[in-house]
Motif scaffolding. Structure first.
Motif, PDB file in Angstrom:
ATOM      1  N   TYR A  98       0.826  -1.216   0.000  1.00 32.74           N
ATOM      2  CA  TYR A  98       0.000   0.000   0.000  1.00 32.74           C
ATOM      3  C   TYR A  98       0.866   1.274   0.000  1.00 32.74           C
ATOM      4  O   TYR A  98       0.484   2.286  -0.573  1.00 32.74           O
ATOM      5  CB  TYR A  98      -0.913  -0.039   1.226  1.00 32.74           C
ATOM      6  CG  TYR A  98      -1.898   1.092   1.324  1.00 32.74           C
ATOM      7  CD1 TYR A  98      -2.753   1.392   0.274  1.00 32.74           C
ATOM      8  CD2 TYR A  98      -1.989   1.864   2.482  1.00 32.74           C
ATOM      9  CE1 TYR A  98      -3.656   2.426   0.375  1.00 32.74           C
ATOM     10  CE2 TYR A  98      -2.901   2.891   2.591  1.00 32.74           C
ATOM     11  CZ  TYR A  98      -3.732   3.174   1.539  1.00 32.74           C
ATOM     12  OH  TYR A  98      -4.620   4.199   1.647  1.00 32.74           O
ATOM     13  N   ARG A 105       0.256   4.129  -2.667  1.00 33.74           N
ATOM     14  CA  ARG A 105      -0.124   5.502  -2.297  1.00 33.74           C
ATOM     15  C   ARG A 105       0.679   6.551  -3.058  1.00 33.74           C
ATOM     16  O   ARG A 105       0.164   7.621  -3.384  1.00 33.74           O
ATOM     17  CB  ARG A 105       0.065   5.676  -0.777  1.00 33.74           C
ATOM     18  CG  ARG A 105      -0.433   6.996  -0.240  1.00 33.74           C
ATOM     19  CD  ARG A 105      -1.937   7.101  -0.391  1.00 33.74           C
ATOM     20  NE  ARG A 105      -2.427   8.415  -0.022  1.00 33.74           N
ATOM     21  CZ  ARG A 105      -2.461   9.459  -0.835  1.00 33.74           C
ATOM     22  NH1 ARG A 105      -2.011   9.353  -2.078  1.00 33.74           N
ATOM     23  NH2 ARG A 105      -2.946  10.617  -0.430  1.00 33.74           N
ATOM     24  N   ARG A 115      -1.649   5.718  -6.873  1.00 28.41           N
ATOM     25  CA  ARG A 115      -2.848   6.508  -6.633  1.00 28.41           C
ATOM     26  C   ARG A 115      -2.732   7.936  -7.183  1.00 28.41           C
ATOM     27  O   ARG A 115      -3.728   8.468  -7.716  1.00 28.41           O
ATOM     28  CB  ARG A 115      -3.146   6.562  -5.134  1.00 28.41           C
ATOM     29  CG  ARG A 115      -4.434   7.291  -4.859  1.00 28.41           C
ATOM     30  CD  ARG A 115      -4.853   7.237  -3.436  1.00 28.41           C
ATOM     31  NE  ARG A 115      -5.443   8.503  -3.050  1.00 28.41           N
ATOM     32  CZ  ARG A 115      -6.011   8.730  -1.882  1.00 28.41           C
ATOM     33  NH1 ARG A 115      -6.056   7.781  -0.970  1.00 28.41           N
ATOM     34  NH2 ARG A 115      -6.526   9.901  -1.590  1.00 28.41           N
ATOM     35  N   MET A 151      -0.163   9.196   5.421  1.00 27.85           N
ATOM     36  CA  MET A 151      -1.001   7.988   5.461  1.00 27.85           C
ATOM     37  C   MET A 151      -1.491   7.759   6.888  1.00 27.85           C
ATOM     38  O   MET A 151      -0.697   7.614   7.802  1.00 27.85           O
ATOM     39  CB  MET A 151      -0.206   6.777   4.965  1.00 27.85           C
ATOM     40  CG  MET A 151       0.150   6.866   3.495  1.00 27.85           C
ATOM     41  SD  MET A 151       1.234   5.543   2.954  1.00 27.85           S
ATOM     42  CE  MET A 151       0.087   4.179   2.915  1.00 27.85           C
TER      43      MET A 151
END
Lengths: 165, 202
Positions: free
Chosen positions: A80, A84, A88, B82
């Motif tokens: 992820y 990110r 993305r 994040m």
């Protein structure tokens, strides 16, 4: 990470991780789908007081499913980071908003599934509780749906920028 | 005699533990301590995760470009921040505490407490939204002081206490394991709804 980049290109490393993530996903998908089918399709009654055994030994691999689910979630959480920053941002720039939104929802779906794992594991412990049969069934179905959703959305994201894209 | 032995053998053959339905052996209606912990954790985790995500309360913020972790919620520095990891860790830690407490209190009280917490989780944000609606559309005075999560907590707590008081004990008992499905599904509806405007209706 320096050690890895001295052996191979960083992109290759992430692609290998993504591919392992995919392989684990296929295994998890197969196991949880079989288990969900087993709980949704009760064993047929045959003559006497016996029941036909379910074709799938559903209880025996509940612990395996829980372990692989956690491994998958951890692996997904690692990848992820790359998603990110590397996937993305261009996704947003190219206005693939549905893909981004679906992936955001995937994070939540997988997290909810992970939260259910202790109860799932408890309900599948031997001897199986007849009292909890209903909740065991629907928790299993919920997990199966979460894995399917994650698989499909992950595949779409991969097609945007991933292995073979 | 032969037939009896055959049936006995067949019984052993069929009564293998891998059957998921008919061979289920009934166990005690009251879950063990581990069962209480597992069920409570699995109810609390999705509920708390939804709350932390909506309030944006991560335990820490990870900055992927810099590869650093900051405590609490931090604004974007270089690259995007994040929060997802921070919500998960905080929800897991909180649910661990809730699960551990659950193993120390009597079952009926635990089931009532679950009803209270679920009602509170629904009523508190609903009260906040109602207050905001009141401030914008109905108030004839400067009611900005009402736009606070702590003010909304008052009707939230009172409403949850009233619901819990009048909630039938037998229903609370029967519903307890059902929260395992109700909470994550409602949580996903809330979280999914929050994604509509930024992504799906854009």
């Amino acid at each position: 990470m320096n050690f890895v980049t001295s052996i191979m290109r960083e992109d290759t490393f992430w692609r290998i991780l993504l591919f392992v993530h995919f392989l684990l996903a296929v295994g998890l998908l197969a196991a949880i789908t079989l288990q969900a089918v087993a709980v949704l399709m009760p064993a047929r009654q045959v003559a006497g007081s016996f029941s036909e055994r379910s074709p799938v030994p559903a209880a025996s691999y509940a612990a395996l499913i829980a372990v692989v689910y956690v491994l998958q979630a951890l692996m997904g959480a690692w990848i992820y980071v790359k998603y990110r920053t590397y996937v993305r941002i261009p996704m947003e720039q190219l206005r693939h908003f549905w893909t981004v939104g679906s992936f955001e929802l995937k994070e939540h779906v997988v997290t909810m599934g992970m939260g259910l794992l202790p109860a799932y594991w408890y309900f599948w412990r031997q001897p199986l509780s007849a009292e909890h049969e209903n909740v065991r069934r629907w928790v299993t179905v919920f997990l199966a749906l979460s894995v399917w959703y994650a698989f499909v959305v992950g595949h779409v994201a991969n097609d945007f920028r991933g292995v073979g894209s | 005699m032969t037939q009896t032995l055959d049936i006995s053998d067949a019984d052993k053959r069929f009564a293998r533990p891998d059957s998921s339905h008919a061979m289920a052996a009934p166990i005690s209606a009251t879950p063990s301590k581990f069962g209480t912990f597992a069920i409570t954790f699995s109810i609390a985790f999705p509920l708390l995760y939804t709350v932390y995500e909506r309030l944006n309360w991560p335990l820490f913020t990870y900055h992927p470009v810099l590869g650093i972790v900051d405590f609490g919620r931090q604004p974007a520095g270089v690259g995007p921040p994040m929060f997802w990891y921070g919500w998960i860790v905080l929800a897991a830690a909180s649910a661990l505490v809730v699960g551990a407490i659950a193993t120390t209190i009597p079952g009926p009280l635990l089931r009532r407490a679950t009803v209270f917490c679920c009602a509170l989780a629904a009523l508190w944000p609903a009260a906040l939204e109602a207050l905001r609606y009141f401030i914008v559309y109905m108030a004839t005075f400067d009611a900005d002081f009402l736009n606070s999560a702590w003010v909304a907590a008052i009707p939230g707590f009172v409403g949850a206490a009233v619901i819990t008081y009048y909630f039938p004990a037998r229903l609370a008992d029967r519903l307890w394991t059902s929260w395992l499905l109700i909470v994550p599904i409602v949580g996903l509806v809330v979280l999914g709804y929050s994604l509509l405007q930024p992504w799906f209706l854009r």
